[in-house]
Scaffold this active site. Structure first.
Site, PDB file in Angstrom:
ATOM      1  N   ALA A 255       0.766  -0.925   0.046  1.00 61.34           N
ATOM      2  CA  ALA A 255       0.086   0.019   0.147  1.00 61.34           C
ATOM      3  C   ALA A 255       0.872   1.208  -0.216  1.00 61.34           C
ATOM      4  O   ALA A 255       1.627   1.445   0.858  1.00 61.34           O
ATOM      5  CB  ALA A 255      -0.817  -0.143   1.154  1.00 61.34           C
TER       6      ALA A 255
ATOM      7  N   GLN B  83      -0.490  -0.256  -5.532  1.00 58.18           N
ATOM      8  CA  GLN B  83      -1.702   0.050  -4.518  1.00 58.18           C
ATOM      9  C   GLN B  83      -1.751   1.266  -4.051  1.00 58.18           C
ATOM     10  O   GLN B  83      -0.682   2.047  -3.385  1.00 58.18           O
ATOM     11  CB  GLN B  83      -1.702  -1.198  -3.627  1.00 58.18           C
ATOM     12  CG  GLN B  83      -2.904  -1.309  -3.036  1.00 58.18           C
ATOM     13  CD  GLN B  83      -3.124  -2.206  -1.933  1.00 58.18           C
ATOM     14  OE1 GLN B  83      -2.061  -2.168  -0.846  1.00 58.18           O
ATOM     15  NE2 GLN B  83      -4.197  -3.342  -1.777  1.00 58.18           N
TER      16      GLN B  83
ATOM     17  N   TYR C  38      -8.875   0.852   6.140  1.00 59.88           N
ATOM     18  CA  TYR C  38      -8.474   2.172   5.676  1.00 59.88           C
ATOM     19  C   TYR C  38      -9.450   2.942   5.229  1.00 59.88           C
ATOM     20  O   TYR C  38     -10.568   2.746   5.371  1.00 59.88           O
ATOM     21  CB  TYR C  38      -7.097   1.790   4.745  1.00 59.88           C
ATOM     22  CG  TYR C  38      -5.965   0.904   5.315  1.00 59.88           C
ATOM     23  CD1 TYR C  38      -5.442   1.439   6.470  1.00 59.88           C
ATOM     24  CD2 TYR C  38      -5.864  -0.219   4.799  1.00 59.88           C
ATOM     25  CE1 TYR C  38      -4.147   0.961   6.920  1.00 59.88           C
ATOM     26  CE2 TYR C  38      -4.565  -0.938   5.343  1.00 59.88           C
ATOM     27  CZ  TYR C  38      -3.867  -0.448   6.575  1.00 59.88           C
ATOM     28  OH  TYR C  38      -2.862  -1.095   7.008  1.00 59.88           O
TER      29      TYR C  38
ATOM     30  N   ARG D  86      -9.439  -3.499  -4.426  1.00 61.24           N
ATOM     31  CA  ARG D  86      -9.575  -4.467  -3.365  1.00 61.24           C
ATOM     32  C   ARG D  86     -10.523  -4.171  -2.237  1.00 61.24           C
ATOM     33  O   ARG D  86     -10.856  -3.041  -2.007  1.00 61.24           O
ATOM     34  CB  ARG D  86      -8.108  -4.590  -2.753  1.00 61.24           C
ATOM     35  CG  ARG D  86      -8.138  -5.208  -1.205  1.00 61.24           C
ATOM     36  CD  ARG D  86      -6.757  -5.515  -0.898  1.00 61.24           C
ATOM     37  NE  ARG D  86      -6.135  -7.006  -1.344  1.00 61.24           N
ATOM     38  CZ  ARG D  86      -5.412  -7.766  -0.938  1.00 61.24           C
ATOM     39  NH1 ARG D  86      -4.815  -7.355   0.275  1.00 61.24           N
ATOM     40  NH2 ARG D  86      -5.000  -8.738  -1.502  1.00 61.24           N
TER      41      ARG D  86
END
Length: 361
Positions: free
Chosen positions: A59, A101, A166, A214
């Site tokens: 990430a 990502q 997140y 995702r």
């Protein structure tokens, strides 16, 4: 040709050489400013050399407010561009399709790295302040700008991190997101930030740029029925190229359901997907498990733990139908697999029964 070794095509971007992707993995190896390190470059390019069809980064924070942990890769500023370009070039040279990502930590950001934690709502526990409507719009723009920067660096695509609690996933939390603007309350309003982020990235990037998303299917305040509805919406819309369902365990039953109900995986493979490809991640460690996922209807699998253990996991799966990645392994095994010292320390400290001292099993 085995199912796992079959190439896979998408509406946008390049064909993957096989159906085994490297899952995005926190590794804490980059600089405190988010600039790519040699260790992170080596760790990822080694996986491309090992045969993964897609290699995805950890990430990467899209804004300084979303910086979530030390050593996290960044894509929030042009100071990150040179390192990202080097990484994209290295992955391409090794034969893998590349994806960066995109992530924003929201209330799960690190206050030591970001002075202003934000969330969909005021959250005293984390010291986070609710985004204004304009702030949400800026966040969407930050994702789009980061995607454009990734494209400039030479990445084949990006994945939006909408999972694991997140910031984007925080908007999906029906327990707490009671905003009264267009981003809270009803499920459609809570889904809106996902759809807007997808659309913004599509508008900001070229026609050959690959876009993934995702999602978590449950927990984090996410209700399974709503997760299925959002998955159905984004696949029907067709703006993304693939949906990455992060299940923690690809073979588990739905959380809280009675034994005997259908596995969680089946509740997503049955959804119409048009031209969107469906992938799944979670404890996929053996050739047999890769086959099972593909036979049950997913288009590709994402390997995390297996990719740490073996840089060439896809080749081992194709070459040996009985192959299994096992742990714990001694520290020397991970060093030989291009796991740098910071990543190795993270694995040793945070992952139970994973790394042993050399000579100890």
């Amino acid at each position: 040709m085995s199912a796992s070794s079959a190439p896979i095509t998408f509406s946008h971007g390049p064909t993957w050489r096989n159906r085994v992707a490297l899952a995005p993995l926190t590794n804490l190896q980059s600089g405190s400013d988010g600039v790519l390190s040699d260790d992170e470059h080596t760790w990822l390019t080694r996986r491309a050399e090992g045969g993964f069809g897609l290699v995805m980064t950890c990430a990467a924070f899209v804004s300084s407010a979303g910086h979530s942990f030390p050593g996290q890769l960044g894509v929030s500023d042009d100071t990150h561009l040179a390192g990202l370009t080097r990484l994209a070039d290295g992955l391409r040279a090794a034969g893998s399709v590349s994806s960066l990502q995109l992530q924003h930590g929201g209330r799960r950001g690190d206050r030591a790295l970001s002075d202003d934690l934000v969330a969909p709502w005021d959250d005293a526990k984390y010291g986070a302040t609710a985004l204004t409507t304009e702030g949400v719009e800026q966040m969407v723009d930050d994702f789009a700008t980061a995607a454009r920067r990734a494209e400039q660096a030479g990445f084949d695509g990006v994945e939006i991190h909408g999972a694991h609690g997140y910031l984007i996933a925080q908007f999906l939390d029906g327990r707490s997101n009671t905003r009264t603007d267009r981003y809270g309350g009803s499920a459609d309003n809570r889904f809106r930030v996902v759809h807007e982020t997808v659309a913004a990235i599509r508008a900001a990037t070229g026609p050959d740029f690959q876009l993934g998303l995702r999602l978590s299917p449950e927990r984090y305040g996410i209700v399974l029925d709503e997760a299925r509805e959002l998955a159905a919406q984004v696949m029907a819309d067709g703006a993304i190229d693939y949906l990455d369902m992060s299940m923690w365990d690809a073979f588990k039953m739905p959380h809280g359901e009675e034994p005997g109900d259908r596995p969680l995986l089946d509740l997503f493979t049955e959804l119409p997907r048009g031209d969107v490809r469906l992938g799944v991640a979670g404890k996929i460690l053996t050739a047999a498990q890769v086959r099972e996922c593909l036979e049950r209807g997913v288009d590709f699998v994402l390997a995390g733990t297996a990719g740490i253990l073996h840089h060439d996991f896809p080749r081992r799966v194709v070459g040996d139908p009985d192959f299994a990645a096992t742990h714990p392994q001694p520290a020397s095994h991970f060093v030989a697999e291009s796991v740098g010292p910071l990543f190795l320390d993270y694995l040793s400290t945070n992952w139970d029964d994973f790394v042993t001292a050399d000579g100890v099993r």
